[in-house]
Design a protein around this motif. Structure first.
Motif, PDB file in Angstrom:
ATOM      1  N   ASP A  99       0.795  -1.230   0.000  1.00  0.00           N
ATOM      2  CA  ASP A  99       0.000   0.000   0.000  1.00  0.00           C
ATOM      3  C   ASP A  99       0.830   1.284   0.000  1.00  0.00           C
ATOM      4  O   ASP A  99       0.306   2.350  -0.336  1.00  0.00           O
ATOM      5  CB  ASP A  99      -0.929   0.022   1.215  1.00  0.00           C
ATOM      6  N   HIS A 100       2.098   1.201   0.390  1.00  0.00           N
ATOM      7  CA  HIS A 100       2.886   2.424   0.531  1.00  0.00           C
ATOM      8  C   HIS A 100       4.237   2.357  -0.183  1.00  0.00           C
ATOM      9  O   HIS A 100       4.532   3.173  -1.046  1.00  0.00           O
ATOM     10  CB  HIS A 100       3.115   2.736   2.020  1.00  0.00           C
ATOM     11  N   GLY A 101       5.062   1.382   0.196  1.00  0.00           N
ATOM     12  CA  GLY A 101       6.419   1.304  -0.343  1.00  0.00           C
ATOM     13  C   GLY A 101       6.468   1.145  -1.840  1.00  0.00           C
ATOM     14  O   GLY A 101       7.259   1.807  -2.527  1.00  0.00           O
ATOM     15  N   PHE A 102       5.615   0.270  -2.363  1.00  0.00           N
ATOM     16  CA  PHE A 102       5.610  -0.003  -3.802  1.00  0.00           C
ATOM     17  C   PHE A 102       5.385   1.275  -4.612  1.00  0.00           C
ATOM     18  O   PHE A 102       6.125   1.573  -5.550  1.00  0.00           O
ATOM     19  CB  PHE A 102       4.532  -1.040  -4.124  1.00  0.00           C
ATOM     20  N   SER A 103       4.362   2.030  -4.266  1.00  0.00           N
ATOM     21  CA  SER A 103       4.029   3.224  -5.054  1.00  0.00           C
ATOM     22  C   SER A 103       5.111   4.288  -4.951  1.00  0.00           C
ATOM     23  O   SER A 103       5.430   4.961  -5.936  1.00  0.00           O
ATOM     24  CB  SER A 103       2.685   3.794  -4.605  1.00  0.00           C
TER      25      SER A 103
ATOM     26  N   TYR B 151      11.680   5.915  -8.902  1.00  0.00           N
ATOM     27  CA  TYR B 151      12.617   5.146  -9.721  1.00  0.00           C
ATOM     28  C   TYR B 151      11.765   4.241 -10.608  1.00  0.00           C
ATOM     29  O   TYR B 151      11.462   3.113 -10.245  1.00  0.00           O
ATOM     30  CB  TYR B 151      13.564   4.361  -8.820  1.00  0.00           C
ATOM     31  N   SER B 152      11.430   4.750 -11.742  1.00  0.00           N
ATOM     32  CA  SER B 152      10.418   4.155 -12.618  1.00  0.00           C
ATOM     33  C   SER B 152      10.618   2.664 -12.849  1.00  0.00           C
ATOM     34  O   SER B 152      11.725   2.210 -13.187  1.00  0.00           O
ATOM     35  CB  SER B 152      10.420   4.889 -13.967  1.00  0.00           C
TER      36      SER B 152
ATOM     37  N   LEU C 144      10.546  -5.444  -8.358  1.00  0.00           N
ATOM     38  CA  LEU C 144      10.728  -5.935  -6.988  1.00  0.00           C
ATOM     39  C   LEU C 144       9.489  -6.686  -6.515  1.00  0.00           C
ATOM     40  O   LEU C 144       9.595  -7.736  -5.868  1.00  0.00           O
ATOM     41  CB  LEU C 144      11.033  -4.774  -6.044  1.00  0.00           C
ATOM     42  N   ASP C 145       8.330  -6.152  -6.816  1.00  0.00           N
ATOM     43  CA  ASP C 145       7.091  -6.803  -6.401  1.00  0.00           C
ATOM     44  C   ASP C 145       6.975  -8.186  -7.014  1.00  0.00           C
ATOM     45  O   ASP C 145       6.571  -9.152  -6.338  1.00  0.00           O
ATOM     46  CB  ASP C 145       5.896  -5.939  -6.807  1.00  0.00           C
ATOM     47  N   ASP C 146       7.358  -8.314  -8.273  1.00  0.00           N
ATOM     48  CA  ASP C 146       7.325  -9.621  -8.933  1.00  0.00           C
ATOM     49  C   ASP C 146       8.290 -10.589  -8.249  1.00  0.00           C
ATOM     50  O   ASP C 146       7.969 -11.768  -8.049  1.00  0.00           O
ATOM     51  CB  ASP C 146       7.687  -9.467 -10.411  1.00  0.00           C
ATOM     52  N   LYS C 147       9.454 -10.083  -7.857  1.00  0.00           N
ATOM     53  CA  LYS C 147      10.449 -10.940  -7.208  1.00  0.00           C
ATOM     54  C   LYS C 147       9.981 -11.383  -5.821  1.00  0.00           C
ATOM     55  O   LYS C 147      10.131 -12.555  -5.453  1.00  0.00           O
ATOM     56  CB  LYS C 147      11.782 -10.173  -7.116  1.00  0.00           C
TER      57      LYS C 147
ATOM     58  N   TYR D 295      11.622   0.094   6.167  1.00  0.00           N
ATOM     59  CA  TYR D 295      12.140   1.110   7.084  1.00  0.00           C
ATOM     60  C   TYR D 295      12.687   2.323   6.325  1.00  0.00           C
ATOM     61  O   TYR D 295      12.431   3.465   6.699  1.00  0.00           O
ATOM     62  CB  TYR D 295      13.228   0.505   7.977  1.00  0.00           C
ATOM     63  N   ALA D 296      13.435   2.066   5.259  1.00  0.00           N
ATOM     64  CA  ALA D 296      14.037   3.174   4.502  1.00  0.00           C
ATOM     65  C   ALA D 296      12.977   4.012   3.797  1.00  0.00           C
ATOM     66  O   ALA D 296      13.024   5.248   3.833  1.00  0.00           O
ATOM     67  CB  ALA D 296      15.039   2.624   3.485  1.00  0.00           C
ATOM     68  N   LEU D 297      12.016   3.352   3.158  1.00  0.00           N
ATOM     69  CA  LEU D 297      10.990   4.081   2.416  1.00  0.00           C
ATOM     70  C   LEU D 297      10.046   4.825   3.357  1.00  0.00           C
ATOM     71  O   LEU D 297       9.555   5.903   3.034  1.00  0.00           O
ATOM     72  CB  LEU D 297      10.218   3.125   1.511  1.00  0.00           C
ATOM     73  N   ARG D 298       9.802   4.257   4.535  1.00  0.00           N
ATOM     74  CA  ARG D 298       8.992   4.972   5.519  1.00  0.00           C
ATOM     75  C   ARG D 298       9.703   6.259   5.947  1.00  0.00           C
ATOM     76  O   ARG D 298       9.074   7.315   6.095  1.00  0.00           O
ATOM     77  CB  ARG D 298       8.695   4.102   6.731  1.00  0.00           C
TER      78      ARG D 298
END
Length: 483
Positions: free
Chosen positions: A349-353, A359-360, A366-369, A473-476
């Motif tokens: 809900d947050h990190g992915f977007s 970073y297009s 990453l989500d696929d992995k 943690y980093a993206l938050r």
């Protein structure tokens, strides 16, 4: 003056005191355990890896696509090739991180990879990306040590060490210090690229050590560069235990014991599934079980390693504040990592977007992995077929996040204690938090009836869980800085 490739090469034929004792015992006719000394892994027989690639031609195709500029498939790729569907996803995301258009120059990406891998003394990965530097033929002075790199890259050291060992400590102030440092400042897009690289190679170091990836010599390299060996290590160290001599006369557990362990695990999975359908724990009870598991995870394996000191090595030139680590956290009596509720800040809900916006397309890769590692199943468990392993896979992934203080409100952490035996917990803690201390004894000590490919799958789950934890943690922190 440029650093020479030869300056990285140490004598790989050092024999430690333990091996000298083993040799003496062998000369007296005492049977001693021997590591798998050849092939891609010190833990997995080479013939099993070769057989897997021959059975599945798709693996051969992926391996061919993964050839390095020197024309060789590295050991890491061959071991990961035991799971070709995952390998394809992994290679796609790594290629994008290192080769495709992005905020950071190519040589900086490889240097950040070196910085990340060096936090865990991972000479395999350090040497791989040092060779990339030689192929590009630029900024070779940086390879003399971190102090020779530009200040802008050196400024990453703080979040590099925090993400590698105690990611819960990262704050928006760390982000602010990087994006507002005058001539050495980072853009948010560059910083996100750097953070993903750091998390990727920290986690990949866990896979390298957890799978016993053997050092590799690039005989085709024109510069004559060889693998960066850890100078004070004997070549046995990946495949043995530092207390090997203590157990030379002991017998390994019998087949009957390991079979009964497998049956017991199957019974626990069945019982947990039935209990889940009959009764559901309250939210308060779920929270209590999480806090209990989190505190207990701090003690797992800590006593065994409390007094160990890792030897210095050639890759240490890329490390500052080498004493900073996960183990120090428990030893110095700091508070537990504060609970990070995944419902408040999740990857989905947050990190992915956020990462995808700055970073297009990397978020999609990453989500696929992540999904591929978590959903991967052959519906087998050792000798049993048609088994739903979802419960077991989720326990492995969530236990890693639990060690980092991340809690899922909809997960009953009581399942972790039911499904993960102590030897497996010690292995998970070591591979995830201080992977450079992983030994073959730890690898052999759990799930003794399982296939090597199943244990490699465990390592894939640990690697992805660790990477996602660092990113959360980093993206938050980045989100908090932006708001």
């Amino acid at each position: 003056m440029n650093v020479s490739a030869e300056s990285f090469t140490s004598n790989p034929f050092h024999i430690c005191n333990i091996c000298q004792k083993v040799i003496r015992k062998k000369e007296k006719g005492v049977r001693v355990p021997r590591p798998f000394s050849s092939g891609p892994s010190a833990f997995i027989p080479e013939e099993e890896i070769v057989e897997a690639s021959q059975v599945d031609p798709h693996t051969e195709q992926i391996l061919a696509e993964a050839y390095s500029p020197s024309g060789h498939v590295d050991h890491l790729t061959r071991v990961m090739g035991l799971h070709p569907h995952y390998l394809e996803s992994f290679l796609r995301s790594q290629f994008y991180l290192l080769r495709m258009d992005g905020p950071l120059p190519l040589h900086c990406r490889h240097y950040i990879a070196i910085m990340a891998a060096a936090r865990h003394q991972c000479s395999f990965l350090v040497s791989l990306h040092v060779r990339e530097f030689y192929r590009m033929g630029m900024c070779l002075d940086w390879l003399k040590g971190l102090q020779y790199a530009p200040q802008r890259l050196r400024n990453l050291n703080e979040i590099n060490k925090i993400l590698a060992h105690r990611p819960w400590l990262i704050t928006k102030e760390h982000i602010q210090n990087l994006v507002k440092t005058g001539e050495h400042s980072w853009s948010l897009a560059e910083l996100v690229h750097a953070v993903v690289l750091l998390a990727h190679f920290h986690a990949l170091a866990s896979f390298v050590f957890g799978s016993g990836i053997n050092p590799q010599v690039d005989t085709q390299n024109a510069n004559g560069f060889q693998s960066v060996y850890i100078s004070n290590y004997c070549t046995c160290d990946l495949a043995s235990d530092h207390h090997l001599d203590r157990d030379l006369s002991s017998t390994s557990p019998g087949t009957t014991d390991s079979v009964s362990e497998l049956e017991a695990l199957m019974d626990r999975m069945k019982r947990l599934q039935e209990e889940r359908e009959e009764d559901e724990a309250s939210q308060e009870e779920m929270a209590t079980r999480f806090e209990k598991e989190k505190k207990e995870s701090l003690l797992v394996g800590s006593g065994d390693m409390k007094d160990e000191v890792m030897p210095t090595s050639k890759v240490s030139r890329f490390v500052e504040d080498a004493t900073f680590g996960y183990q120090n956290f428990a030893r110095h009596g700091e508070d537990n990592p504060p609970t990070f509720r995944a419902q408040d800040y999740s990857w989905k809900d947050h990190g992915f977007s956020l990462v995808n916006r700055l970073y297009s397309d990397i978020g999609l890769l990453l989500d696929d992995k992540f999904r591929t590692a978590c959903d991967l199943t052959y519906y087998n468990m050792a000798s049993h077929e048609d088994v739903d392993t979802t419960m077991l896979r989720r326990a492995l992934f969530n236990y890693v996040h639990c060690m980092y203080g991340i809690r899922y409100d909809d997960y009953d952490y009581g399942e972790v204690n039911q499904l993960l035996e102590r030897s497996l917990k010690v292995y998970i803690k070591t591979v995830t938090c201080y992977p450079e201390r992983t030994t073959r004894r730890m690898y052999d000590s759990y799930w003794r009836q399982f296939r090597h490919s199943e244990k490699v799958h465990v390592n894939l789950l640990l690697m992805e869980a660790r990477m996602q934890a660092e990113l959360l943690y980093a993206l938050r922190a980045i989100t908090r800085y932006m708001t």
